[in-house]
Design an enzyme around this catalytic site. Structure first.
Site: not given
Ligand code: IPE
Ligand code: IPE
Ligand code: MG
Length: 242
Positions: A15, A32, A126
């Site tokens: 995240d 990303h 792995l």
């Molecule tokens: C969880 O992150 C999903 C992934 C990392 C793929 P999110 O960014 O979607 O989670 P919330 O919305 O902060 O809970």
């Molecule tokens: C995790 O990073 C990747 C996915 C959920 C695809 P985020 O896109 O949730 O990044 P933040 O949390 O908005 O910084």
């Molecule tokens: Mg996120």
């Protein structure tokens, strides 16, 4: 007091990509893209360290609700990552598997997923599980539907639905449950990741945003894990007498 064994299975919520980009005045897509580099490094490191299983959360069941442009970009990124990384995965002896409901993905991505799973199937190092269109609730509902079907067909008696029977219907069945659960990006929540399978995982939360997460931080998490005493409901004395 120390739990000296290394984790056999690490699960990571990757995240913080969006915030990483926003902090730099860049579009979320840049975060990303950078996140793919972190994943590449972490996979290589786990393979080198002989970690047996790594599960990463790449796209949740709920992430479809993001702006269309971001969802489309993520789909394209999955396709290009699969195209570019499979050779390197093979070089590192990594077996790639996907968990989640792949049928909602664009056909091109479904084909890429299937062909990359096939191409890495015979590797022996792995196991890398990519959770894509995955949700812990989806996983449990999916298992319940299969169980109900087996009961209906007389293949399973309701009273035989045990813990181990249930696991056999869930994603990651046949593999050890995650010992170490890591979430980057500063949030302390599970966000519908592996709900059943993480019942006894050690939970590690760190502030680094996923694009900044590297070997050093993973080692720090593993060292933290190795210092935990896992009790699984027993007392400390019982564990120490073992
Ligand atoms: C969880 O992150 C999903 C992934 C990392 C793929 P999110 O960014 O979607 O989670 P919330 O919305 O902060 O809970
Ligand atoms: C995790 O990073 C990747 C996915 C959920 C695809 P985020 O896109 O949730 O990044 P933040 O949390 O908005 O910084
Ligand atoms: Mg996120």
């Amino acid at each position: 007091m120390q739990n000296t064994s290394s984790p056999k299975h690490i699960a990571i919520i990757m995240d913080g990509n969006g915030r990483w980009a926003t902090q730099r005045g860049l579009p979320r897509s840049a975060g990303h893209k950078k996140g793919v580099n972190s994943l590449r490094d972490i996979v290589k490191f786990c393979a080198k360290k002989h970690i047996e299983n790594l599960t990463v959360f790449a796209f949740s069941s709920e992430n479809w609700k993001r702006p269309r442009q971001e969802v489309d970009l993520l789909m394209e990124l999955f396709i290009s990552a699969l195209k570019n990384e499979v050779e390197e995965l093979n070089k590192n002896n990594v077996v790639l598997k996907f968990i989640g409901d792949r049928h909602q993905f664009p056909e091109k991505l479904v084909n890429m997923v299937e062909s990359s799973e096939k191409k890495t199937k015979l590797n022996t190092g792995l196991n890398l599980f990519v959770a894509a269109n995955y949700g812990g609730r989806w996983d449990i509902i999916n298992a319940c539907q299969k169980i109900a079907d087996d009961v209906k067909q007389g293949k399973l008696e309701p009273e035989n639905i045990s813990d181990s029977e249930m696991i056999s219907y869930l994603s990651l069945s046949g593999y050890p449950e995650p010992d170490l659960f890591i979430r980057t990006g500063g949030e302390q929540r599970i966000s519908n990741f592996l709900l059943w399978q993480c019942a006894y995982s050690e939970l590690y939360f760190c502030d680094e945003l996923w694009p900044d997460f590297n070997e050093e931080q993973l080692l720090k998490a593993i060292e933290w894990f190795e210092g935990r005493q896992r009790r699984f409901g027993l007392t400390m004395e019982q564990i120490e007498d073992k």
